[in-house]
Each structure stands twice: as C-alpha cells, then as structure tokens.
Design a protein around this motif. Structure first.
Motif, mmCIF file in Angstrom:
data_model
loop_
_atom_site.group_PDB
_atom_site.id
_atom_site.type_symbol
_atom_site.label_atom_id
_atom_site.label_comp_id
_atom_site.label_asym_id
_atom_site.label_seq_id
_atom_site.Cartn_x
_atom_site.Cartn_y
_atom_site.Cartn_z
ATOM 1 N N ALA A 1 0.834 -1.205 0.000
ATOM 2 C CA ALA A 1 0.000 0.000 0.000
ATOM 3 C C ALA A 1 0.864 1.248 0.000
ATOM 4 O O ALA A 1 0.612 2.201 -0.758
ATOM 5 N N ARG A 2 1.885 1.270 0.834
ATOM 6 C CA ARG A 2 2.777 2.440 0.891
ATOM 7 C C ARG A 2 3.492 2.640 -0.433
ATOM 8 O O ARG A 2 3.596 3.765 -0.943
ATOM 9 N N GLY B 1 1.886 6.691 -7.146
ATOM 10 C CA GLY B 1 0.849 7.548 -7.697
ATOM 11 C C GLY B 1 -0.549 6.964 -7.698
ATOM 12 O O GLY B 1 -1.480 7.574 -8.230
ATOM 13 N N PHE B 2 -0.725 5.808 -7.102
ATOM 14 C CA PHE B 2 -2.064 5.223 -7.000
ATOM 15 C C PHE B 2 -2.828 5.819 -5.813
ATOM 16 O O PHE B 2 -2.228 6.187 -4.795
ATOM 17 N N HIS B 3 -4.145 5.905 -5.951
ATOM 18 C CA HIS B 3 -5.013 6.119 -4.800
ATOM 19 C C HIS B 3 -5.285 4.734 -4.234
ATOM 20 O O HIS B 3 -5.957 3.911 -4.880
ATOM 21 N N ILE C 1 0.662 7.239 4.884
ATOM 22 C CA ILE C 1 0.693 7.463 3.435
ATOM 23 C C ILE C 1 0.413 8.928 3.120
ATOM 24 O O ILE C 1 1.108 9.549 2.306
ATOM 25 N N GLU C 2 -0.591 9.492 3.767
ATOM 26 C CA GLU C 2 -0.944 10.882 3.498
ATOM 27 C C GLU C 2 0.135 11.839 3.971
ATOM 28 O O GLU C 2 0.392 12.876 3.334
ATOM 29 N N ALA C 3 0.810 11.501 5.068
ATOM 30 C CA ALA C 3 1.904 12.337 5.555
ATOM 31 C C ALA C 3 3.056 12.373 4.559
ATOM 32 O O ALA C 3 3.822 13.352 4.496
ATOM 33 N N ALA C 4 3.180 11.291 3.764
ATOM 34 C CA ALA C 4 4.229 11.217 2.750
ATOM 35 C C ALA C 4 3.778 11.805 1.417
ATOM 36 O O ALA C 4 4.510 11.733 0.423
ATOM 37 N N GLY C 5 2.573 12.362 1.388
ATOM 38 C CA GLY C 5 2.072 12.990 0.172
ATOM 39 C C GLY C 5 1.245 12.094 -0.725
ATOM 40 O O GLY C 5 0.894 12.493 -1.845
ATOM 41 N N GLY C 6 0.923 10.905 -0.271
ATOM 42 C CA GLY C 6 0.145 9.972 -1.078
ATOM 43 C C GLY C 6 -1.336 10.047 -0.764
ATOM 44 O O GLY C 6 -1.772 10.804 0.111
ATOM 45 N N ARG C 7 -2.118 9.249 -1.496
ATOM 46 C CA ARG C 7 -3.564 9.194 -1.305
ATOM 47 C C ARG C 7 -3.974 7.782 -0.902
ATOM 48 O O ARG C 7 -3.533 6.803 -1.525
#
Length: 253
Positions: free
Chosen positions: A21-22, A28-30, A48-54
């Motif tokens: 997941a990470r 670039g995946f949600h 994940i969101e803290a690292a800029g992901g969705r």
C-alpha cells in the motif's frame, strides 16, 4: 470518479499488504487499503498521506460475503489494480494431526478470499480498460514441505485459481499476475502461524542473514503492476539468496 488510478490492497494492516500500500501510493495510486483491523488501517492511511500519497481505509473481512460486497460498493471508480494479499498460515502440524478448523480457515482466507474479492471487483477492473490482478501466493504453491500441508494445499489452490482466471479472461483487458515469495520476515506471519509463540516464530529466521522483507515483495508488486499493460508477468518467484529451495536454507548459526 477520479483521474488517479485506484489500487485495492487486501490484508493491508501489516506485512506485505501494508508495504505494498505504501509503495503503490508512492507510485501515484489512490490506494484503497482493506483489512479487518480498523486502527491499523487508520495509522497506515495517516502515514501514506503524511508522505504525500492518497489512501482510503475500508474495513473488510475477505471471508465474509457481505463485507466484500460493501468493499466493492465503497470503491469510488474503475479499479486499475487489485492486490489479493490477504492470507496466511496456521500451525505446522503433520497431516495426520492437523486441525481441520485451521485448514478451513486457511482455505477460506487464501483461496475463497481471493475468489470473493476478485469476483466483486472484476467489473471495476474491466471498466478501467487496463486492469491488473496480482495474487500474492507462496513458494508453498508448488513445493510441499513437512508440516505445511494445510498452507501448501491452500496456496496450490490459489495458484489454480489464478491460472484458470488468466485463461478465462483472455481477450479481455485484465491481466493476472502471481507473485510467489519464499522466506519473508514480517512482524506477524510466523507469529500468527505459531499462535503468538514468539520463540517458535523467531526460530524460523534464526541464522538467516538476510531474509526477504515486506518491502522487497512490495517492490515486486510495483514492478509487475507498472509494466506496459500488454506485458503479463504470469508468475514471479522470489526468494532470499540464502534460500535455494523450501528445504535448503543457509544459516550462519
């Protein structure tokens, strides 16, 4: 609907699922992260969101039909990638004394869990126009070993499911990829197998200098999923250098 490709990862609360997941979020995946433990999913999404992901957490039990249907309803659009990772091993008993309940649970999670989630999300995968199903199997899927009858049987069945699905989807825009790891050291796999016995779990890896880590398998998931869609990696077998076969592992002590 979203322009960001969606990846659904089952068993995402720990180990290979969480690492995948990470990694996919970084690609670039949600990521729709699913598992039974809500608090772990919440922590994963926050990381994940803290690292800029969705990422989105959806609590799901792959052994429950209604729960899997709810997962399919929660997905916000066409699905580009499904990682069937939920599974696991229970016990290391010989066939003559193996617990039927353990065998049933392993089959229900590894095999029927893969079946339920794949069936539920296949329309969304096909709707993407370029869907990918990744099945996380095991080297136990093609090599039995003493004490591993129930797990090996389940993983053999999961391999049969993946191979049959690939044949049946031929001509449709969904590819099927199987990744079969050997010895992977994660925080829970062996601990779960031995019902929380930390000493037995640790003994599995004792003397093995560099077993695979969850991140190594996540790297494989990322690689196969991001090949051009006409490239189908049918089966990827990956072991640590120290493991030449199920029964051949170099230990330093």
């Amino acid at each position: 609907m979203t322009d960001t490709p969606i990846a659904v990862v089952t068993g995402a609360s720990s180990g290979i699922g969480a690492a995948s997941a990470r990694r996919l979020a970084a690609d670039g995946f949600h990521v729709i992260a699913t598992a039974r433990r809500a608090e772990r999913l919440t922590a994963l999404v926050a990381r994940i969101e803290a690292a800029g992901g969705r990422a989105t957490a959806v609590v799901t039990d792959v052994t429950d039909d209604a729960s899997v249907r709810a997962l399919a309803e929660a997905v916000p659009g066409p699905v580009t990638l499904l990682v069937n990772n939920a599974g696991g091993a229970l016990g290391l008993d010989p066939v003559e004394s193996g617990a039927v309940a353990d065998w049933q649970r392993m089959y229900d999670t590894n095999v029927l869990g893969t079946l339920r989630v794949t069936q539920a999300l296949l329309p969304a995968l096909e709707a993407s126009g370029a869907g990918t199903i990744v099945v996380i199997g095991s080297t136990a899927a093609f090599t039995p070993y003493e004490g591993g009858g129930g797990y090996a049987a389940a993983k053999h069945a999961q391999t049969a499911l993946a191979g049959t699905l690939r044949l049946e989807l031929n001509g449709r825009p969904v590819r099927v990829i199987e990744i079969d790891p050997g010895m992977v050291r994660t925080e829970e796999f062996s601990l779960t197998r031995f019902d929380g016995d930390a000493a037995r779990a640790e003994a599995v890896y004792r003397g093995v200098a560099e077993p695979l880590l969850a991140e190594d398998i996540a790297d494989c998931v990322s690689w196969v999923a991001t090949r051009p869609h006409h490239v189908n990696v049918d089966r990827l077998v990956v072991r640590p250098l120290a493991q030449a076969a199920q029964h051949k592992v170099h230990r330093t002590s």
